[in-house]
Design an enzyme around this catalytic site. Structure first.
Site, mmCIF file in Angstrom:
data_model
loop_
_atom_site.group_PDB
_atom_site.id
_atom_site.type_symbol
_atom_site.label_atom_id
_atom_site.label_comp_id
_atom_site.label_asym_id
_atom_site.label_seq_id
_atom_site.Cartn_x
_atom_site.Cartn_y
_atom_site.Cartn_z
ATOM 1 C CB THR A 155 -0.861 -0.050 1.280
ATOM 2 O OG1 THR A 155 -1.794 -1.091 1.120
ATOM 3 C CG2 THR A 155 -1.594 1.245 1.555
ATOM 4 N NE ARG A 183 -9.689 -6.502 3.973
ATOM 5 C CZ ARG A 183 -8.612 -5.741 3.880
ATOM 6 N NH1 ARG A 183 -8.307 -5.149 2.763
ATOM 7 N NH2 ARG A 183 -7.827 -5.570 4.924
ATOM 8 C CB SER A 185 -9.014 -1.591 2.252
ATOM 9 O OG SER A 185 -7.842 -0.924 2.638
ATOM 10 C CB THR A 204 0.962 0.311 5.059
ATOM 11 O OG1 THR A 204 0.927 -0.865 4.234
ATOM 12 C CG2 THR A 204 2.291 0.362 5.789
ATOM 13 N N GLY A 205 -0.514 -2.100 6.345
ATOM 14 C CA GLY A 205 -0.510 -3.330 7.142
ATOM 15 C C GLY A 205 -1.829 -4.064 6.984
ATOM 16 C CB VAL A 206 -3.341 -6.885 8.780
ATOM 17 C CG1 VAL A 206 -4.680 -7.626 8.793
ATOM 18 C CG2 VAL A 206 -2.217 -7.810 8.313
ATOM 19 N N GLY A 207 -5.453 -4.449 7.307
ATOM 20 C CA GLY A 207 -6.514 -3.462 7.514
ATOM 21 C C GLY A 207 -7.381 -3.745 8.727
HETATM 22 N N1 ASP Z 1 -3.893 -1.885 4.686
HETATM 23 C C1 ASP Z 1 -4.168 -2.520 3.420
HETATM 24 C C2 ASP Z 1 -5.455 -3.315 3.548
HETATM 25 O O1 ASP Z 1 -5.617 -4.041 4.513
HETATM 26 C C3 ASP Z 1 -3.081 -3.426 2.941
HETATM 27 C C4 ASP Z 1 -1.693 -2.875 3.004
HETATM 28 O O2 ASP Z 1 -1.417 -1.918 3.706
HETATM 29 O O3 ASP Z 1 -0.799 -3.417 2.298
HETATM 30 O O4 ASP Z 1 -6.265 -3.247 2.664
#
Ligand code: ASP
Length: 281
Positions: A155, A183, A185, A204-207
């Site tokens: 991201t 889903r 984000s 960024t990371g796991v939404g």
């Molecule tokens: N945060 C983003 C999501 O979960 C993914 C990412 O940051 O790479 O959609």
């Protein structure tokens, strides 16, 4: 004037050393380009959109061109921006077949309804002359076919502080990859992207972890209430740890302090103030 951008997480296990170097070089080029743009009389808001558009156009990153493919084989992207000065947020969720979702989010700022999802976002883009454009690249199709579900691989985001002291933040994503269609984000929510007159944050990371922890909003609120960026990050990331969260964030406060943190190795990002360039991962 200060600028910081991120390119999401770099995955040591599924990406090569060349990709890492290429991402670092792309971030260096884009942070300087966007800084020059801000120097030529552009606001923080205009600059974060400009920077995120450049990141979306670079297929190394999981946003715009190069976005990940969802479990049904379709790319759905999300992007948002927030103007710290006016406190206006706008975003598109699960938009398809546009080159630059961040530009659609920017266009939406002019309207009273400022977050659109799915069909509505796509229709809005078409009605406002955003051409149909496929952001799929062969590499992502190969990963999809091999079902290599890598989380958090790139991201993009940007936070800027302009010459007038205004802050803005923008974030754009192709999602986690292989998600269930529908889903949502975090990237087009105030948990993933938030700014006010005191501070701006892009995550960024796991939404799901970012939303559970209300990451960007929490950091900005804490700084607004008097904590330093450092303390606000430490406290917020300690809370993220209690849910075993996976996330990274970049921020700038109104006095020009820049801060970042990631819960896991390693978020790639670059900051620039016209003189000092920092590139990390
Ligand atoms: N945060 C983003 C999501 O979960 C993914 C990412 O940051 O790479 O959609």
């Amino acid at each position: 004037m200060k600028l910081i951008i991120h390119g999401g997480f770099f995955s040591e296990s599924s990406q090569s050393a060349e990709t890492k170097l290429a991402k670092q070089n792309a971030l260096k080029r884009i942070v300087q380009d966007a800084f020059r743009y801000m120097q030529t009389n552009h606001t923080a808001l205009e600059t974060v959109v400009y920077a995120v558009e450049l990141l979306e156009n670079d297929e190394l990153f999981n946003a715009g061109i190069g976005s990940q493919i969802q479990s049904d084989g379709i790319i759905r992207m999300s992007a948002s921006l927030m103007d710290g000065k006016s406190q206006k947020f706008s975003g598109v969720i699960n938009i398809e077949n546009v080159k630059n979702p961040i530009r659609v989010a920017q266009h939406l700022l002019k309207y009273d309804d400022r977050v659109l999802g799915g069909e509505g976002a796509i229709r809005f883009a078409r009605n406002n002359a955003f051409a149909e454009f496929s952001t799929e690249i062969p590499q992502r199709r190969k990963e999809y076919e091999a079902k290599l579900a890598a989380t958090g691989v790139g991201t993009v985001g940007c936070v800027a502080l302009d010459a007038d002291g205004n802050i803005a933040a923008a974030t754009s994503t192709g999602g986690k990859g292989f998600e269930i269609p529908g889903r949502i984000s975090d990237s087009a929510t105030t948990a993933g992207n938030y700014a006010n007159a005191c501070c701006g944050v892009s995550c960024t990371g796991v939404g799901e972890d970012i939303v559970s922890n209300a990451l960007a909003t929490k950091i900005v609120t804490r700084v607004t209430d008097g904590m330093t960026l450092e303390v606000a990050f430490a406290k917020t990331f300690a809370e993220l740890k209690t849910i075993d969260g996976f996330a990274g964030a970049i921020a700038i406060d109104k006095t020009g302090n820049i801060h970042h943190a990631d819960s896991h190795p390693s978020m790639v990002f670059a900051s620039f103030d016209g003189e000092v360039m920092a590139v990390f991962n």
